[in-house]
Design an enzyme around this catalytic site. Structure first.
Site, short mmCIF file in Angstrom:
data_model
loop_
_atom_site.label_atom_id
_atom_site.label_comp_id
_atom_site.label_asym_id
_atom_site.label_seq_id
_atom_site.Cartn_x
_atom_site.Cartn_y
_atom_site.Cartn_z
CG PHE A 14 0.31 11.00 1.76
CD1 PHE A 14 1.24 11.74 2.51
CD2 PHE A 14 0.18 9.58 2.37
CE1 PHE A 14 2.18 11.13 3.31
CE2 PHE A 14 1.04 9.06 3.17
CZ PHE A 14 2.07 9.82 3.75
N GLY A 15 1.23 10.23 -1.41
CA GLY A 15 1.73 8.64 -1.98
C GLY A 15 2.43 8.08 -0.53
CE1 TYR A 16 -1.66 5.14 0.25
CE2 TYR A 16 -0.64 2.99 0.95
CZ TYR A 16 -1.77 3.66 0.75
OH TYR A 16 -2.89 3.22 0.04
N GLY A 17 3.15 4.33 -1.12
CA GLY A 17 3.63 3.02 -1.77
C GLY A 17 4.44 3.41 -2.82
CB SER A 18 4.58 2.17 -6.41
OG SER A 18 3.42 2.71 -6.69
CD GLU A 45 -2.46 2.35 -7.94
OE1 GLU A 45 -2.66 1.35 -7.38
OE2 GLU A 45 -1.23 3.01 -8.48
C1 BEZ Z 1 1.04 5.18 -3.43
O1 BEZ Z 1 2.17 4.42 -4.02
O2 BEZ Z 1 1.00 5.73 -2.58
C2 BEZ Z 1 -0.56 4.73 -3.85
C3 BEZ Z 1 -0.99 5.23 -4.86
C4 BEZ Z 1 -2.34 4.89 -5.23
C5 BEZ Z 1 -2.86 3.88 -4.91
C6 BEZ Z 1 -2.08 3.20 -3.70
C7 BEZ Z 1 -1.17 3.49 -3.25
#
Ligand code: BEZ
Length: 189
Positions: free
Chosen positions: A24-28, A99
């Site tokens: 699940f991605g929630y940022g970039s 990360e």
């Molecule tokens: C993201 O983009 O969802 C993400 C991916 C890895 C670490 C933190 C956020």
């Protein structure tokens, strides 16, 4: 200051025996993957909200002038919209390195647009990590983002890319959209 999570994530054997799994991605990850994936689908997770509370010393800032990137904060009943990627465990190595500054893998259930569910992984930076910045007045966060730059580029590009990606998904996120409005005002002043 940094807190290298590569070893902790490598020791976590969950899902390592799977041929494929959901991340699940929630940022970039909402607007850019940067790794090979089998498919991707909009998804939600419940009980978490996105917050610009993690310091970025290695991507969107520097050790002397950290930027801010998102992590997830527990919020019972809240729904967080993101993008799920079906990946092979080989992708872990890439993500653990990318990360490494405080993000640990957690298992989570995610829900897809058709109402189906599956378990998968999400990377979360918790308050125990040394790069964690936590809450601050919104104007202060927006100003820090406006002023920060790192090896992955300006911090403002991260915020604006995330806001655009969330808008494309039709997601509600008052925290992100408020910071976007404040950033634009700072830049236009
Ligand atoms: C993201 O983009 O969802 C993400 C991916 C890895 C670490 C933190 C956020």
């Amino acid at each position: 200051m940094s807190f290298n999570t590569i070893e902790a994530n490598r020791r976590d054997g969950r899902f390592a025996d799977r041929e494929q799994l959901w991340l699940f991605g929630y940022g970039s990850l909402i607007y850019k993957a940067g790794f090979d994936y089998i498919e991707r689908r909009p998804a939600t997770i419940t009980g978490w909200q996105r917050r610009f509370w993690q310091g970025s010393h290695d991507h969107r800032g520097t050790p002397d002038a950290p930027g801010r990137v998102v992590t997830l904060v527990e919020a019972p009943g809240e729904v967080c919209t993101g993008m799920a990627y079906r990946i092979t465990p080989a992708v872990f190595g890439h993500l653990d390195h990318r990360e490494k500054n405080g993000y640990l893998r957690f298992a989570t259930e995610m829900t897809f647009a058709d109402g189906s569910h599956d378990e998968g992984l999400v990377y979360i930076a918790t308050p125990e990590n040394e790069a964690y910045l936590g809450d601050a007045p919104a104007e202060e966060i927006a100003r820090q983002i406006a002023e920060s730059h790192g090896p992955s580029g300006p911090n403002r590009d991260y915020l604006l890319g995330l806001a655009a990606g969330l808008r494309e998904l039709g997601a509600e996120d008052p925290h992100v959209f408020d910071l976007e409005t404040r950033l634009r005002a700072i830049e236009n002043a």
